[in-house]
Design a protein around this motif. Structure first.
Motif, PDB file in Angstrom:
ATOM      1  N   ILE A  56       0.775  -1.200  -0.074  1.00  0.00           N
ATOM      2  CA  ILE A  56      -0.137  -0.134   0.091  1.00  0.00           C
ATOM      3  C   ILE A  56       0.930   0.977   0.024  1.00  0.00           C
ATOM      4  CG2 ILE A  56      -1.420   1.371   1.194  1.00  0.00           C
ATOM      5  CD1 ILE A  56      -2.451  -1.071   2.279  1.00  0.00           C
ATOM      6  N   LEU A  57       1.722   1.307   0.761  1.00  0.00           N
ATOM      7  CA  LEU A  57       2.657   2.581   0.911  1.00  0.00           C
ATOM      8  C   LEU A  57       3.560   2.390  -0.074  1.00  0.00           C
ATOM      9  CD1 LEU A  57       3.826   2.736   4.583  1.00  0.00           C
ATOM     10  CD2 LEU A  57       2.587   3.892   3.655  1.00  0.00           C
ATOM     11  N   HIS A  58       4.036   1.854  -0.827  1.00  0.00           N
ATOM     12  CA  HIS A  58       4.677   1.472  -2.173  1.00  0.00           C
ATOM     13  C   HIS A  58       3.756   2.251  -3.279  1.00  0.00           C
ATOM     14  CE1 HIS A  58       6.801   0.591  -5.808  1.00  0.00           C
ATOM     15  NE2 HIS A  58       5.459   0.163  -5.987  1.00  0.00           N
ATOM     16  N   PHE A  59       2.403   1.763  -2.925  1.00  0.00           N
ATOM     17  CA  PHE A  59       2.179   2.430  -4.394  1.00  0.00           C
ATOM     18  C   PHE A  59       0.933   3.832  -3.873  1.00  0.00           C
ATOM     19  CE2 PHE A  59       1.444  -1.520  -6.140  1.00  0.00           C
ATOM     20  CZ  PHE A  59       1.008  -1.829  -7.437  1.00  0.00           C
ATOM     21  N   LEU A  60       0.897   4.012  -2.323  1.00  0.00           N
ATOM     22  CA  LEU A  60       0.932   5.968  -2.374  1.00  0.00           C
ATOM     23  C   LEU A  60       1.962   6.733  -3.214  1.00  0.00           C
ATOM     24  CD1 LEU A  60      -0.879   5.133   1.046  1.00  0.00           C
ATOM     25  CD2 LEU A  60      -2.019   5.710  -1.161  1.00  0.00           C
ATOM     26  N   TRP A  61       3.303   6.145  -2.345  1.00  0.00           N
ATOM     27  CA  TRP A  61       4.209   6.251  -2.171  1.00  0.00           C
ATOM     28  C   TRP A  61       4.518   6.963  -4.385  1.00  0.00           C
ATOM     29  CZ3 TRP A  61       8.476   5.684  -5.925  1.00  0.00           C
ATOM     30  CH2 TRP A  61       9.468   7.157  -5.407  1.00  0.00           C
ATOM     31  N   LEU A  62       3.939   5.839  -5.174  1.00  0.00           N
ATOM     32  CA  LEU A  62       4.180   6.169  -6.549  1.00  0.00           C
ATOM     33  C   LEU A  62       3.388   7.294  -7.182  1.00  0.00           C
ATOM     34  CD1 LEU A  62       4.272   2.549  -7.959  1.00  0.00           C
ATOM     35  CD2 LEU A  62       6.159   3.978  -7.686  1.00  0.00           C
ATOM     36  N   LEU A  63       1.652   7.321  -6.358  1.00  0.00           N
ATOM     37  CA  LEU A  63       1.359   8.095  -6.979  1.00  0.00           C
ATOM     38  C   LEU A  63       0.801   9.717  -6.482  1.00  0.00           C
ATOM     39  CD1 LEU A  63      -1.878   8.821  -7.270  1.00  0.00           C
ATOM     40  CD2 LEU A  63      -2.652   8.305  -5.158  1.00  0.00           C
ATOM     41  N   THR A  64       2.066   9.607  -4.874  1.00  0.00           N
ATOM     42  CA  THR A  64       2.045  11.617  -4.741  1.00  0.00           C
ATOM     43  C   THR A  64       3.653  11.510  -5.118  1.00  0.00           C
ATOM     44  OG1 THR A  64       2.626  10.224  -3.138  1.00  0.00           O
ATOM     45  CG2 THR A  64       1.111  11.121  -2.624  1.00  0.00           C
ATOM     46  N   SER A  65       4.552  10.984  -6.119  1.00  0.00           N
ATOM     47  CA  SER A  65       5.577  11.289  -6.645  1.00  0.00           C
ATOM     48  C   SER A  65       5.740  11.225  -8.043  1.00  0.00           C
ATOM     49  CB  SER A  65       6.666  10.057  -6.494  1.00  0.00           C
ATOM     50  OG  SER A  65       6.567   9.855  -4.779  1.00  0.00           O
ATOM     51  N   LEU A  66       4.243  11.397  -8.553  1.00  0.00           N
ATOM     52  CA  LEU A  66       3.989  11.323 -10.176  1.00  0.00           C
ATOM     53  C   LEU A  66       4.401  12.409 -10.997  1.00  0.00           C
ATOM     54  CD1 LEU A  66       0.763   9.408 -10.972  1.00  0.00           C
ATOM     55  CD2 LEU A  66       3.266   8.979 -11.201  1.00  0.00           C
ATOM     56  N   PRO A  67       4.108  13.685 -10.257  1.00  0.00           N
ATOM     57  CA  PRO A  67       4.504  15.028 -10.027  1.00  0.00           C
ATOM     58  C   PRO A  67       6.519  15.301 -10.273  1.00  0.00           C
ATOM     59  CG  PRO A  67       3.050  15.629  -9.028  1.00  0.00           C
ATOM     60  CD  PRO A  67       3.131  13.899  -9.229  1.00  0.00           C
ATOM     61  N   VAL A  68       6.765  14.439  -9.539  1.00  0.00           N
ATOM     62  CA  VAL A  68       8.769  14.476  -9.968  1.00  0.00           C
ATOM     63  C   VAL A  68       8.941  15.058  -9.068  1.00  0.00           C
ATOM     64  CG1 VAL A  68      10.521  14.780 -10.980  1.00  0.00           C
ATOM     65  CG2 VAL A  68       8.859  13.383 -11.649  1.00  0.00           C
ATOM     66  N   LEU A  69       8.555  16.449  -8.810  1.00  0.00           N
ATOM     67  CA  LEU A  69       8.685  17.440  -8.344  1.00  0.00           C
ATOM     68  C   LEU A  69       8.307  17.368  -6.385  1.00  0.00           C
ATOM     69  CD1 LEU A  69       8.407  21.064  -9.939  1.00  0.00           C
ATOM     70  CD2 LEU A  69      10.742  19.184  -9.869  1.00  0.00           C
ATOM     71  N   THR A  70       7.013  16.312  -6.339  1.00  0.00           N
ATOM     72  CA  THR A  70       6.462  16.355  -4.926  1.00  0.00           C
ATOM     73  C   THR A  70       6.663  15.260  -4.490  1.00  0.00           C
ATOM     74  OG1 THR A  70       5.027  14.714  -5.479  1.00  0.00           O
ATOM     75  CG2 THR A  70       4.821  17.349  -5.489  1.00  0.00           C
ATOM     76  N   ILE A  71       7.975  14.417  -5.124  1.00  0.00           N
ATOM     77  CA  ILE A  71       8.810  13.439  -4.776  1.00  0.00           C
ATOM     78  C   ILE A  71      10.089  13.531  -3.322  1.00  0.00           C
ATOM     79  CG2 ILE A  71      11.524  13.576  -5.632  1.00  0.00           C
ATOM     80  CD1 ILE A  71      11.199  10.583  -6.395  1.00  0.00           C
ATOM     81  N   GLY A  72       9.891  14.530  -3.075  1.00  0.00           N
ATOM     82  CA  GLY A  72      10.758  14.881  -1.232  1.00  0.00           C
ATOM     83  C   GLY A  72       9.399  14.843  -0.455  1.00  0.00           C
ATOM     84  N   ALA A  73       8.156  15.134  -0.855  1.00  0.00           N
ATOM     85  CA  ALA A  73       7.366  14.963   0.421  1.00  0.00           C
ATOM     86  C   ALA A  73       6.791  13.675   0.321  1.00  0.00           C
ATOM     87  CB  ALA A  73       6.090  16.163  -0.008  1.00  0.00           C
ATOM     88  N   SER A  74       6.163  13.313  -0.438  1.00  0.00           N
ATOM     89  CA  SER A  74       6.755  12.015  -0.837  1.00  0.00           C
ATOM     90  C   SER A  74       7.317  10.769  -0.041  1.00  0.00           C
ATOM     91  CB  SER A  74       5.762  11.858  -2.101  1.00  0.00           C
ATOM     92  OG  SER A  74       7.054  11.127  -2.825  1.00  0.00           O
ATOM     93  N   THR A  75       7.924  11.306  -0.047  1.00  0.00           N
ATOM     94  CA  THR A  75       9.738  10.303   0.312  1.00  0.00           C
ATOM     95  C   THR A  75       9.823   9.982   1.842  1.00  0.00           C
ATOM     96  OG1 THR A  75      10.821  10.181  -1.541  1.00  0.00           O
ATOM     97  CG2 THR A  75      11.593   9.514   0.507  1.00  0.00           C
ATOM     98  N   THR A  76       8.797  11.430   2.322  1.00  0.00           N
ATOM     99  CA  THR A  76       9.166  11.856   3.883  1.00  0.00           C
ATOM    100  C   THR A  76       7.885  11.279   4.988  1.00  0.00           C
ATOM    101  OG1 THR A  76      10.022  14.100   3.338  1.00  0.00           O
ATOM    102  CG2 THR A  76       8.735  14.037   5.907  1.00  0.00           C
ATOM    103  N   ALA A  77       6.919  11.122   3.419  1.00  0.00           N
ATOM    104  CA  ALA A  77       5.501  11.268   4.384  1.00  0.00           C
ATOM    105  C   ALA A  77       5.926   9.262   4.219  1.00  0.00           C
ATOM    106  CB  ALA A  77       4.911  10.961   3.338  1.00  0.00           C
ATOM    107  N   LEU A  78       6.280   8.465   3.306  1.00  0.00           N
ATOM    108  CA  LEU A  78       6.665   7.105   3.644  1.00  0.00           C
ATOM    109  C   LEU A  78       7.360   6.447   4.904  1.00  0.00           C
ATOM    110  CD1 LEU A  78       6.393   4.643   1.953  1.00  0.00           C
ATOM    111  CD2 LEU A  78       8.350   5.003   0.944  1.00  0.00           C
ATOM    112  N   TYR A  79       8.488   7.562   4.970  1.00  0.00           N
ATOM    113  CA  TYR A  79       9.136   7.077   5.715  1.00  0.00           C
ATOM    114  C   TYR A  79       8.250   7.405   7.796  1.00  0.00           C
ATOM    115  CZ  TYR A  79      13.959   6.065   3.388  1.00  0.00           C
ATOM    116  OH  TYR A  79      14.464   5.675   2.814  1.00  0.00           O
ATOM    117  N   TYR A  80       7.252   8.972   7.157  1.00  0.00           N
ATOM    118  CA  TYR A  80       6.804   8.695   8.689  1.00  0.00           C
ATOM    119  C   TYR A  80       6.444   7.869   8.773  1.00  0.00           C
ATOM    120  CZ  TYR A  80       3.546  11.337  11.630  1.00  0.00           C
ATOM    121  OH  TYR A  80       2.861  11.650  12.829  1.00  0.00           O
ATOM    122  N   THR A  81       5.500   7.675   8.127  1.00  0.00           N
ATOM    123  CA  THR A  81       4.735   6.561   8.511  1.00  0.00           C
ATOM    124  C   THR A  81       5.554   5.197   8.924  1.00  0.00           C
ATOM    125  OG1 THR A  81       3.385   6.827   6.828  1.00  0.00           O
ATOM    126  CG2 THR A  81       2.480   5.091   7.592  1.00  0.00           C
TER     127      THR A  81
END
Length: 236
Positions: A23-48
């Motif tokens: 689930i977290l893998h696909f959430l990360w992919l979904l929120t990283s799609l704009p590429v520029l948001t990869i920092g926010a998505s990776t932070t959220a991934l590690y937070y969780t």
């Protein structure tokens, strides 16, 4: 939910962890799609992953998007800087190899390692502690050096996943549905251990996060890092 302790049914516990990792893998992919948001998505991934490992709390989707929203501005800024720095490292290394500049290859290899070590730590730090971008990046590098054996293990985990995916099509297929979540989960097991030093009274305040403050010699020793409680409204 991802748990740091086993339940009475180890099979169900394992399957639950696997499910949340996917689930977290696909959430990360979904929120990283704009590429520029990869920092926010990776932070959220590690937070969780870190919070679940440390506290045994569920609701990975809710926690992921909460962190994504709370850290969006600063984590996105860090992510953009990381993308730019990564591009520069790749370009410099390509130039040195193409021109057969051996001395430059050594320099760029060292620069690339510094970049890799810093990137490995910067998003988990952003997820766990509140600080300025400058201090977060500096602390990421200093912590990577202070905990060099753990940093080498983190690097080995990352390299092993990449190499195994390249060499084995079956592993590649598995990584396509869980790579981001699996990598974050494995690394978070290490980060929870490393960050414990900077989180006083962790057992009594399991649901709280802490700020990491910049000092004259940040992360140089245990005493150089100050931590204070943060409100749940700021960062859960």
């Amino acid at each position: 939910m991802i748990r740091s302790v086993t339940t009475d049914n180890p099979v169900m516990n394992f399957l639950t962890i696997v499910c949340d990792i996917v689930i977290l893998h696909f959430l990360w992919l979904l929120t990283s799609l704009p590429v520029l948001t990869i920092g926010a998505s990776t932070t959220a991934l590690y937070y969780t992953t870190m919070k679940c490992i440390r506290n045994g709390q569920g609701g990975v989707v809710k926690m992921f998007f909460k962190s994504f929203k709370d850290n969006f501005k600063q984590a996105t800024g860090i992510g953009i800087l990381a993308l730019i720095a990564g591009f520069i490292c790749v370009f410099d290394m390509y130039f040195a190899i193409n021109k057969n500049l051996k001395s430059m290859m050594v320099i760029f290899t060292i620069m690339s390692l510094i970049y890799l070590f810093t990137v490995l730590y910067v998003f988990p730090l952003q997820a766990q502690f509140e600080n300025t971008i400058k201090t977060t990046i500096k602390n990421a590098f200093l912590l990577s050096i202070k905990n060099l054996p753990w940093t080498l293990l983190l690097t080995a985990i990352t390299a092993l996943m990449v190499v195994m995916s390249y060499l084995n099509s079956t592993v590649l297929g598995i990584m396509l549905i869980c790579a981001a979540g699996l990598h974050a989960y494995l690394c978070s097991l290490i980060f929870v251990h490393i960050f414990r030093e900077y989180m006083p009274e962790e057992d009594n305040k399991a649901d709280e996060d802490f700020h990491i403050k910049e000092t004259t010699d940040t992360v140089g020793t245990t005493d150089t890092v100050e931590t204070t409680d943060t409100d749940d409204s700021t960062q859960d």
